[in-house]
Design a protein around this motif. Sequence first.
Motif, PDB file in Angstrom:
ATOM      1  N   GLN A 152       0.848  -1.191   0.000  1.00  0.00           N
ATOM      2  CA  GLN A 152       0.000   0.000   0.000  1.00  0.00           C
ATOM      3  C   GLN A 152       0.887   1.245   0.000  1.00  0.00           C
ATOM      4  N   VAL A 153       0.548   2.168  -0.873  1.00  0.00           N
ATOM      5  CA  VAL A 153       1.341   3.387  -0.991  1.00  0.00           C
ATOM      6  C   VAL A 153       1.118   4.289   0.219  1.00  0.00           C
ATOM      7  N   GLN A 154       2.217   4.755   0.791  1.00  0.00           N
ATOM      8  CA  GLN A 154       2.154   5.734   1.876  1.00  0.00           C
ATOM      9  C   GLN A 154       3.033   6.921   1.523  1.00  0.00           C
ATOM     10  N   LEU A 155       2.487   8.099   1.704  1.00  0.00           N
ATOM     11  CA  LEU A 155       3.190   9.336   1.403  1.00  0.00           C
ATOM     12  C   LEU A 155       3.130  10.231   2.630  1.00  0.00           C
ATOM     13  N   VAL A 156       4.286  10.661   3.111  1.00  0.00           N
ATOM     14  CA  VAL A 156       4.342  11.480   4.319  1.00  0.00           C
ATOM     15  C   VAL A 156       5.081  12.774   4.025  1.00  0.00           C
ATOM     16  N   GLU A 157       4.337  13.882   4.076  1.00  0.00           N
ATOM     17  CA  GLU A 157       4.926  15.190   3.811  1.00  0.00           C
ATOM     18  C   GLU A 157       5.488  15.802   5.089  1.00  0.00           C
ATOM     19  N   SER A 158       6.465  16.672   4.915  1.00  0.00           N
ATOM     20  CA  SER A 158       7.019  17.432   6.023  1.00  0.00           C
ATOM     21  C   SER A 158       7.618  18.720   5.475  1.00  0.00           C
ATOM     22  N   GLY A 159       7.896  19.653   6.377  1.00  0.00           N
ATOM     23  CA  GLY A 159       8.582  20.873   5.981  1.00  0.00           C
ATOM     24  C   GLY A 159       7.713  22.116   5.889  1.00  0.00           C
ATOM     25  N   GLY A 160       6.428  21.957   6.095  1.00  0.00           N
ATOM     26  CA  GLY A 160       5.558  23.126   6.053  1.00  0.00           C
ATOM     27  C   GLY A 160       5.786  24.024   7.262  1.00  0.00           C
ATOM     28  N   GLY A 161       5.163  25.205   7.227  1.00  0.00           N
ATOM     29  CA  GLY A 161       5.298  26.123   8.344  1.00  0.00           C
ATOM     30  C   GLY A 161       4.855  27.518   7.982  1.00  0.00           C
ATOM     31  N   LEU A 162       5.201  28.452   8.841  1.00  0.00           N
ATOM     32  CA  LEU A 162       4.858  29.865   8.663  1.00  0.00           C
ATOM     33  C   LEU A 162       6.097  30.615   8.193  1.00  0.00           C
ATOM     34  N   VAL A 163       5.940  31.381   7.133  1.00  0.00           N
ATOM     35  CA  VAL A 163       7.069  32.133   6.582  1.00  0.00           C
ATOM     36  C   VAL A 163       6.559  33.482   6.091  1.00  0.00           C
ATOM     37  N   LYS A 164       7.421  34.475   6.097  1.00  0.00           N
ATOM     38  CA  LYS A 164       7.049  35.800   5.607  1.00  0.00           C
ATOM     39  C   LYS A 164       7.133  35.837   4.082  1.00  0.00           C
ATOM     40  N   ALA A 165       6.372  36.713   3.511  1.00  0.00           N
ATOM     41  CA  ALA A 165       6.421  36.887   2.059  1.00  0.00           C
ATOM     42  C   ALA A 165       7.851  37.155   1.608  1.00  0.00           C
ATOM     43  N   GLY A 166       8.235  36.510   0.521  1.00  0.00           N
ATOM     44  CA  GLY A 166       9.594  36.620   0.025  1.00  0.00           C
ATOM     45  C   GLY A 166      10.521  35.540   0.545  1.00  0.00           C
ATOM     46  N   GLY A 167      10.059  34.804   1.528  1.00  0.00           N
ATOM     47  CA  GLY A 167      10.873  33.764   2.122  1.00  0.00           C
ATOM     48  C   GLY A 167      10.833  32.456   1.352  1.00  0.00           C
ATOM     49  N   SER A 168      11.471  31.442   1.940  1.00  0.00           N
ATOM     50  CA  SER A 168      11.586  30.136   1.286  1.00  0.00           C
ATOM     51  C   SER A 168      11.235  29.017   2.257  1.00  0.00           C
ATOM     52  N   LEU A 169      10.774  27.921   1.676  1.00  0.00           N
ATOM     53  CA  LEU A 169      10.530  26.687   2.416  1.00  0.00           C
ATOM     54  C   LEU A 169      10.857  25.518   1.510  1.00  0.00           C
ATOM     55  N   ARG A 170      11.235  24.405   2.108  1.00  0.00           N
ATOM     56  CA  ARG A 170      11.471  23.176   1.350  1.00  0.00           C
ATOM     57  C   ARG A 170      10.602  22.076   1.912  1.00  0.00           C
ATOM     58  N   LEU A 171       9.701  21.599   1.092  1.00  0.00           N
ATOM     59  CA  LEU A 171       8.848  20.480   1.475  1.00  0.00           C
ATOM     60  C   LEU A 171       9.494  19.169   1.054  1.00  0.00           C
ATOM     61  N   SER A 172       9.271  18.146   1.880  1.00  0.00           N
ATOM     62  CA  SER A 172       9.739  16.804   1.565  1.00  0.00           C
ATOM     63  C   SER A 172       8.573  15.839   1.623  1.00  0.00           C
ATOM     64  N   CYS A 173       8.668  14.782   0.854  1.00  0.00           N
ATOM     65  CA  CYS A 173       7.651  13.734   0.872  1.00  0.00           C
ATOM     66  C   CYS A 173       8.362  12.387   0.785  1.00  0.00           C
ATOM     67  N   ALA A 174       8.231  11.610   1.847  1.00  0.00           N
ATOM     68  CA  ALA A 174       8.812  10.272   1.880  1.00  0.00           C
ATOM     69  C   ALA A 174       7.763   9.264   1.439  1.00  0.00           C
ATOM     70  N   ALA A 175       8.114   8.452   0.460  1.00  0.00           N
ATOM     71  CA  ALA A 175       7.177   7.488  -0.103  1.00  0.00           C
ATOM     72  C   ALA A 175       7.586   6.069   0.249  1.00  0.00           C
ATOM     73  N   SER A 176       6.596   5.217   0.429  1.00  0.00           N
ATOM     74  CA  SER A 176       6.850   3.796   0.667  1.00  0.00           C
ATOM     75  C   SER A 176       5.690   2.990   0.098  1.00  0.00           C
ATOM     76  N   GLY A 177       5.903   1.682   0.006  1.00  0.00           N
ATOM     77  CA  GLY A 177       4.832   0.806  -0.435  1.00  0.00           C
ATOM     78  C   GLY A 177       5.036   0.168  -1.788  1.00  0.00           C
TER      79      GLY A 177
END
Length: 123
Positions: free
Chosen positions: A1-26
Motif C-alpha cells: 500500500q502506498v504511503q506518502l508522508v509530507e514534512s517541511g511546512g510552516g509559517l514564513v514571511k512573504a519573500g521567504g523560502s521553504l522546502r517540502l519533503s515527501c517520503a514514499a513507501s509501499g
Amino acid sequence: QVQLVESGGGLVKAGGSLRLSCAASGRAFRRYAMGWFRQAPGKEREFVAAINWSGGITYYADSVKGRFTISRDNAKNTVFLQMSSLKPEDTAVYYCTQFDSDYVPRNRYTDYWGQGTQVTVSS
C-alpha cells in the motif's frame, strides 16, 4: 500500500523560502512519477508541480513557475518541493502525490495522496 508522508511546512514571511519533503513507501519509488498539489481554504485542490521517474522532466503550474523547483532522490524514496519568493497567495495545504506511471499523465490524475502539510505565508 502506498504511503506518502509530507514534512517541511510552516509559517514564513512573504519573500521567504521553504522546502517540502515527501517520503514514499509501499512500492518501487523509482518507477513512478511524483507530484505536488495544494488546496487553499475555500478553493479546489490545484496542481503545483510534477516530475517523471528519473527527474529529467518536470512540470509546473504557471503560478509557481520560476519560484518553485521539484526534485527527487530515488535512493532515498523522497520528492522535494523547494519554494522561493513565497507570496501570501501560496498559503495552502500542500499534498504529495504518486502517479501510476513513470511519466506524468496529461490529466494529472492520481489515486495516492499524503496527509498534507500546511504552508502559511504572511504579508
